[in-house]
Scaffold this active site. Structure first.
Site, PDB file in Angstrom:
ATOM      1  N   ASP A  34       0.811  -1.228   0.000  1.00 17.18           N
ATOM      2  CA  ASP A  34       0.000   0.000   0.000  1.00 17.18           C
ATOM      3  C   ASP A  34       0.841   1.273   0.000  1.00 17.18           C
ATOM      4  O   ASP A  34       0.309   2.378   0.088  1.00 17.18           O
ATOM      5  CB  ASP A  34      -0.944   0.007   1.214  1.00 17.18           C
ATOM      6  N   ARG A  93       9.674  26.112   2.650  1.00 18.45           N
ATOM      7  CA  ARG A  93       9.267  27.330   1.949  1.00 18.45           C
ATOM      8  C   ARG A  93       7.982  27.922   2.511  1.00 18.45           C
ATOM      9  O   ARG A  93       7.742  29.101   2.407  1.00 18.45           O
ATOM     10  CB  ARG A  93       9.130  27.053   0.444  1.00 18.45           C
ATOM     11  N   ASP A 170      16.091  36.211  -6.343  1.00 18.21           N
ATOM     12  CA  ASP A 170      15.238  37.153  -5.618  1.00 18.21           C
ATOM     13  C   ASP A 170      16.041  37.804  -4.498  1.00 18.21           C
ATOM     14  O   ASP A 170      17.142  37.352  -4.162  1.00 18.21           O
ATOM     15  CB  ASP A 170      13.963  36.484  -5.081  1.00 18.21           C
ATOM     16  N   LYS A 193      11.549  39.259  -7.913  1.00 14.61           N
ATOM     17  CA  LYS A 193      10.661  38.143  -8.275  1.00 14.61           C
ATOM     18  C   LYS A 193       9.315  38.354  -7.601  1.00 14.61           C
ATOM     19  O   LYS A 193       9.249  38.593  -6.400  1.00 14.61           O
ATOM     20  CB  LYS A 193      11.302  36.840  -7.786  1.00 14.61           C
ATOM     21  N   ASP A 220      20.914  29.678  -6.428  1.00 20.42           N
ATOM     22  CA  ASP A 220      19.668  29.617  -5.656  1.00 20.42           C
ATOM     23  C   ASP A 220      19.758  28.454  -4.662  1.00 20.42           C
ATOM     24  O   ASP A 220      20.570  27.548  -4.831  1.00 20.42           O
ATOM     25  CB  ASP A 220      18.471  29.417  -6.604  1.00 20.42           C
ATOM     26  N   GLY A 226      12.260  24.757 -12.262  1.00 18.96           N
ATOM     27  CA  GLY A 226      13.214  25.436 -13.140  1.00 18.96           C
ATOM     28  C   GLY A 226      12.648  26.717 -13.738  1.00 18.96           C
ATOM     29  O   GLY A 226      13.345  27.422 -14.467  1.00 18.96           O
ATOM     30  N   GLY A 227      11.404  27.034 -13.414  1.00 19.39           N
ATOM     31  CA  GLY A 227      10.764  28.227 -13.982  1.00 19.39           C
ATOM     32  C   GLY A 227      11.493  29.505 -13.593  1.00 19.39           C
ATOM     33  O   GLY A 227      11.720  30.390 -14.436  1.00 19.39           O
ATOM     34  N   THR A 228      11.873  29.603 -12.330  1.00 16.01           N
ATOM     35  CA  THR A 228      12.593  30.801 -11.854  1.00 16.01           C
ATOM     36  C   THR A 228      13.909  30.957 -12.607  1.00 16.01           C
ATOM     37  O   THR A 228      14.228  32.024 -13.138  1.00 16.01           O
ATOM     38  CB  THR A 228      12.888  30.660 -10.337  1.00 16.01           C
TER      39      THR A 228
HETATM   40  C1  R5P Z   1      11.959  30.213  -3.759  1.00 21.07           C
HETATM   41  O1  R5P Z   1      11.928  31.301  -3.262  1.00 21.07           O
HETATM   42  C2  R5P Z   1      13.204  29.412  -3.948  1.00 21.07           C
HETATM   43  O2  R5P Z   1      14.330  30.049  -3.485  1.00 21.07           O
HETATM   44  C3  R5P Z   1      13.391  29.043  -5.408  1.00 21.07           C
HETATM   45  O3  R5P Z   1      13.692  30.197  -6.155  1.00 21.07           O
HETATM   46  C4  R5P Z   1      12.158  28.407  -5.984  1.00 21.07           C
HETATM   47  O4  R5P Z   1      11.645  27.463  -5.116  1.00 21.07           O
HETATM   48  C5  R5P Z   1      12.464  27.754  -7.301  1.00 21.07           C
HETATM   49  O5  R5P Z   1      11.297  27.151  -7.792  1.00 21.07           O
HETATM   50  P1  R5P Z   1      11.118  26.845  -9.330  1.00 21.07           P
HETATM   51  O6  R5P Z   1      12.356  26.116  -9.781  1.00 21.07           O
HETATM   52  O7  R5P Z   1       9.890  26.003  -9.398  1.00 21.07           O
HETATM   53  O8  R5P Z   1      10.940  28.130 -10.047  1.00 21.07           O
END
Ligand code: R5P
Length: 296
Positions: A34, A93, A170, A193, A220, A226-228
Site C-alpha cells: 500500500d 518554503r 530574488d 521576483k 539559488d 526550473g521556472g525561476t
Molecule cells: C523560492 O523562493 C526558492 O528560493 C526558489 O527560487 C524556488 O523554489 C524555485 O522554484 P522553481 O524552480 O519552481 O521556479
C-alpha cells in the site's frame, strides 16, 4: 558515534563515512504493497550518539516519514543523542501564512522532529535563515545551517568562471550571490521576483545588470520546476551575458526542469549532492563530516 543512512541518502552517507573514517549503517528499507515504508535499524544503539543522514526529496512526505520513523526507533533503542543531517529540509518554503488558513509547514515539521527526539539538526542553505532561527527558538532542537554555495562557486571558478557576475533570483537569496561573489570577485546582484500567491505563477523583473560581454551565474537554494531559473537565464542572455551558469544546493528538478533551463540558454547547470542527480558535481560530505566532529 553511530552513523545511519536513510533510504534517500545512501551515497551521501557513504561519502560522509569515508571522511569520518567510520562505517555507515544503511537502514533496512522496503515498501508495503500500500506504499507504507518498512524501516529496520542496525543495533546496538544504547548510549550512542546516533547520526542519521536523510534528505527529504523526492517525495517529501514519504522521506520525512522515514526520517521520523528512524529517529523514533533509534531513541527507543537507547540512543543518548540524535543528530539528524537533513541537507534538504522539505516544507521549509511555507515558513509563514501567506494566505489565511494555510498550514505553517516548517513549524509542523519541527514539531514532528521534536516528537521524534531529534536533538541536533544539520541543514544546508535553508529557504529563509531568519525563519529557521525563529522556529528553532520554539523547539528543543539545535539547528546548524551550512552552505554549499562556496563549494559551488569554487567549482565554477575551476571552469573558468572567475570574475563572473553572481546573482540570486530574488532579494531574499541575495546572501547566496554575495557568498559566491566573495570568491569569484565579479560583483553581485539580484532579480525582483513576484509570486502570485493564488496561482503560484512567478514573474521575474529583469533589471539593468552590467553583464554585457561577461559571464554570469545565478545561485539559488532550490531549483524545483526550473521556472525561476529559466526566466533569470533568459533575462541575462537578453542583456548580453556571454555565458550563464546555473547553480543550486538542492536540485529537486521536477517535471523537465533541466530542459526548461537549458532551453532558456543556460550554458552550465551544477548542484550539490544534497539531492543526488546527474548535475551533482559538488559534494557536501566533508562539510557534514566536519560539523559532526564538532558535535560528537
Ligand atoms: C523560492 O523562493 C526558492 O528560493 C526558489 O527560487 C524556488 O523554489 C524555485 O522554484 P522553481 O524552480 O519552481 O521556479
Amino acid at each position: 558515534m553511530f552513523l545511519i543512512s536513510g533510504p534517500a541518502s545512501r551515497e551521501l552517507g557513504e561519502r560522509v563515512a569515508k571522511f569520518l573514517g567510520v562505517n555507515v549503517h544503511p537502514v533496512e528499507h522496503r515498501f508495503f504493497p500500500d506504499g507504507e515504508s518498512y524501516i529496520r535499524v542496525n543495533l546496538p544503539l544504547q548510549d550512542k550518539h546516533v547520526i542519521i543522514i536523510q534528505t527529504t526529496t523526492p517525495n517529501p512526505d514519504q522521506k520525512l516519514m522515514q526520517l521520523f520513523m528512524i529517529a523514533k526507533t533509534v531513541k527507543d533503542y537507547g540512543a543518548k543523542k540524535i543528530t539528524a543531517v537533513v541537507p534538504y529540509l522539505s516544507y521549509s518554503r511555507q515558513d509563514k501564512r501567506f494566505l489565511e488558513g494555510e498550514a505553517l509547514t516548517l513549524d509542523v515539521v519541527f514539531n514532528l522532529l521534536d516528537a521524534s527526539n531529534v536533538d541536533n539538526l544539520i541543514v544546508f542553505d535553508s529557504h529563509n535563515p531568519d525563519s529557521l532561527k525563529t522556529i528553532e527558538e520554539k523547539h528543543n532542537i539545535n539547528v546548524y545551517e551550512l552552505s554549499a554555495i562556496p563549494l559551488l562557486a569554487k567549482y565554477f571558478e575551476s571552469k573558468s568562471y572567475q570574475g563572473a557576475f553572481s546573482l540570486s533570483p530574488d532579494k531574499g537569496a541575495i546572501r547566496l550571490a554575495k557568498i559566491a561573489s566573495d570568491l569569484l570577485k565579479g560583483g553581485y546582484g539580484y532579480f525582483e521576483k513576484v509570486r502570485d500567491r493564488k496561482t503560484g505563477q512567478i514573474t521575474m523583473i529583469v533589471k539593468d545588470f552590467d553583464v554585457i560581454g561577461k559571464k554570469a551565474i545565478v545561485f539559488d537554494d532550490i531549483i524545483s520546476t526550473g521556472g525561476t531559473m529559466a526566466q533569470a537565464v533568459a533575462g541575462l542572455k537578453s542583456q548580453g551575458a556571454t555565458k550563464v551558469g546555473v547553480s543550486c544546493t538542492h536540485a529537486l528538478f521536477m517535471s523537465g526542469a533541466e530542459e526548461r533551463i537549458m532551453n532558456a540558454g543556460a550554458d552550465y547547470i551544477i548542484a550539490s549532492d544534497s539531492v543526488e542527480t546527474a548535475y551533482s558535481k559538488v559534494t557536501i560530505a566533508e562539510s557534514i563530516a566536519q560539523k559532526i566532529l564538532e558535535l560528537v
